[in-house]
Design a protein around this motif. Structure first.
Motif, PDB file in Angstrom:
ATOM      1  N   MET A 174    -108.021 -63.688  74.666  1.00 42.31           N
ATOM      2  CA  MET A 174    -108.120 -63.743  76.206  1.00 42.31           C
ATOM      3  C   MET A 174    -107.128 -62.488  76.690  1.00 42.31           C
ATOM      4  SD  MET A 174    -110.228 -65.398  78.020  1.00 42.31           S
ATOM      5  CE  MET A 174    -109.580 -65.103  79.458  1.00 42.31           C
ATOM      6  N   GLY A 175    -105.905 -62.499  75.773  1.00 49.31           N
ATOM      7  CA  GLY A 175    -105.006 -61.480  76.072  1.00 49.31           C
ATOM      8  C   GLY A 175    -105.514 -60.057  75.555  1.00 49.31           C
ATOM      9  N   ALA A 176    -106.003 -60.126  74.625  1.00 49.48           N
ATOM     10  CA  ALA A 176    -106.828 -58.742  74.375  1.00 49.48           C
ATOM     11  C   ALA A 176    -107.888 -58.359  75.114  1.00 49.48           C
ATOM     12  CB  ALA A 176    -107.355 -58.864  72.748  1.00 49.48           C
ATOM     13  N   PHE A 177    -108.629 -59.179  75.528  1.00 48.36           N
ATOM     14  CA  PHE A 177    -109.597 -58.823  76.490  1.00 48.36           C
ATOM     15  C   PHE A 177    -109.123 -58.288  77.994  1.00 48.36           C
ATOM     16  CE2 PHE A 177    -111.955 -60.563  80.437  1.00 48.36           C
ATOM     17  CZ  PHE A 177    -113.401 -59.829  80.331  1.00 48.36           C
ATOM     18  N   HIS A 178    -108.000 -58.793  78.442  1.00 49.82           N
ATOM     19  CA  HIS A 178    -107.014 -58.430  79.501  1.00 49.82           C
ATOM     20  C   HIS A 178    -106.746 -56.972  79.542  1.00 49.82           C
ATOM     21  CE1 HIS A 178    -107.655 -61.942  82.380  1.00 49.82           C
ATOM     22  NE2 HIS A 178    -107.158 -62.804  81.131  1.00 49.82           N
ATOM     23  N   MET A 179    -106.157 -56.674  78.113  1.00 45.20           N
ATOM     24  CA  MET A 179    -105.849 -55.354  77.798  1.00 45.20           C
ATOM     25  C   MET A 179    -106.986 -54.399  77.821  1.00 45.20           C
ATOM     26  SD  MET A 179    -102.500 -55.421  77.770  1.00 45.20           S
ATOM     27  CE  MET A 179    -102.221 -53.791  77.062  1.00 45.20           C
ATOM     28  N   ASP A 180    -108.034 -54.825  77.130  1.00 49.04           N
ATOM     29  CA  ASP A 180    -109.106 -54.023  77.120  1.00 49.04           C
ATOM     30  C   ASP A 180    -109.826 -53.653  78.411  1.00 49.04           C
ATOM     31  OD1 ASP A 180    -109.284 -53.911  74.473  1.00 49.04           O
ATOM     32  OD2 ASP A 180    -110.956 -55.427  74.058  1.00 49.04           O
ATOM     33  N   LEU A 181    -109.665 -54.660  79.298  1.00 51.07           N
ATOM     34  CA  LEU A 181    -110.189 -54.496  80.984  1.00 51.07           C
ATOM     35  C   LEU A 181    -109.145 -53.857  81.771  1.00 51.07           C
ATOM     36  CD1 LEU A 181    -112.421 -55.350  82.839  1.00 51.07           C
ATOM     37  CD2 LEU A 181    -111.047 -57.496  83.254  1.00 51.07           C
ATOM     38  N   ALA A 182    -107.930 -53.898  81.494  1.00 54.81           N
ATOM     39  CA  ALA A 182    -106.929 -52.854  82.060  1.00 54.81           C
ATOM     40  C   ALA A 182    -107.250 -51.507  81.542  1.00 54.81           C
ATOM     41  CB  ALA A 182    -105.616 -53.378  81.836  1.00 54.81           C
ATOM     42  N   ASN A 183    -107.425 -51.309  80.374  1.00 49.19           N
ATOM     43  CA  ASN A 183    -107.584 -49.826  79.941  1.00 49.19           C
ATOM     44  C   ASN A 183    -108.927 -49.505  80.430  1.00 49.19           C
ATOM     45  OD1 ASN A 183    -105.491 -50.001  78.220  1.00 49.19           O
ATOM     46  ND2 ASN A 183    -106.479 -50.766  76.509  1.00 49.19           N
ATOM     47  N   SER A 211    -111.491 -45.677  84.196  1.00 52.70           N
ATOM     48  CA  SER A 211    -112.289 -45.555  85.378  1.00 52.70           C
ATOM     49  C   SER A 211    -111.786 -44.694  86.398  1.00 52.70           C
ATOM     50  CB  SER A 211    -112.990 -46.917  85.839  1.00 52.70           C
ATOM     51  OG  SER A 211    -113.584 -46.843  87.033  1.00 52.70           O
ATOM     52  N   GLY A 212    -110.690 -45.175  86.515  1.00 56.25           N
ATOM     53  CA  GLY A 212    -109.631 -44.340  87.802  1.00 56.25           C
ATOM     54  C   GLY A 212    -109.308 -42.835  87.458  1.00 56.25           C
ATOM     55  N   ALA A 213    -109.129 -42.645  86.213  1.00 56.82           N
ATOM     56  CA  ALA A 213    -108.791 -41.243  85.761  1.00 56.82           C
ATOM     57  C   ALA A 213    -110.339 -40.448  85.900  1.00 56.82           C
ATOM     58  CB  ALA A 213    -108.112 -41.255  84.159  1.00 56.82           C
ATOM     59  N   MET A 214    -111.463 -41.303  85.737  1.00 56.76           N
ATOM     60  CA  MET A 214    -112.723 -40.373  85.646  1.00 56.76           C
ATOM     61  C   MET A 214    -113.000 -40.109  86.874  1.00 56.76           C
ATOM     62  SD  MET A 214    -114.450 -40.858  82.504  1.00 56.76           S
ATOM     63  CE  MET A 214    -116.216 -40.649  82.937  1.00 56.76           C
ATOM     64  N   GLU A 215    -112.741 -41.026  88.224  1.00 58.43           N
ATOM     65  CA  GLU A 215    -112.699 -41.035  89.522  1.00 58.43           C
ATOM     66  C   GLU A 215    -111.947 -39.733  89.905  1.00 58.43           C
ATOM     67  OE1 GLU A 215    -112.626 -44.324  91.926  1.00 58.43           O
ATOM     68  OE2 GLU A 215    -113.647 -45.491  90.520  1.00 58.43           O
ATOM     69  N   GLY A 216    -110.787 -39.600  89.429  1.00 61.76           N
ATOM     70  CA  GLY A 216    -109.885 -38.523  89.817  1.00 61.76           C
ATOM     71  C   GLY A 216    -110.397 -37.278  89.371  1.00 61.76           C
TER      72      GLY A 216
END
Length: 84
Positions: free
Chosen positions: A48-57, A62-67
């Motif tokens: 679950m910790g790894a999943f959360h890190m992947d999701l944050a990445n 996605s934010g960088a691509m939107e920018g």
């Protein structure tokens, strides 16, 4: 009423000892199962910790691509203007 003799007490104590042996075996088995469950929960927690890190990445990417997309749209002047 039956007379209480040493033999009767001995037989009752033997039966109790056998039952206690069974209880001890069951407890030992239950402890092993609890250890296995703890190990499984720990592994799930790590995943679950790894999943959360992947999701944050993914959110960061996605934010960088939107920018980047916004900059490209501004440069190409293809920004949709809201109809107010």
């Amino acid at each position: 009423m039956a007379e209480v003799t040493n033999e009767l007490i001995y037989e009752v104590l033997k039966a109790m000892q056998a039952r206690l042996g069974n209880i001890e075996d069951s407890m030992r088995e239950a402890r092993g199962e609890v250890r296995a469950l703890r190990s499984a929960i720990s592994a799930i927690d790590n995943r679950m910790g790894a999943f959360h890190m992947d999701l944050a990445n993914l959110y960061e990417a996605s934010g960088a691509m939107e920018g980047r997309m916004s900059r490209i749209e501004r440069r190409l002047e293809i920004i949709d203007t809201p109809n107010a």
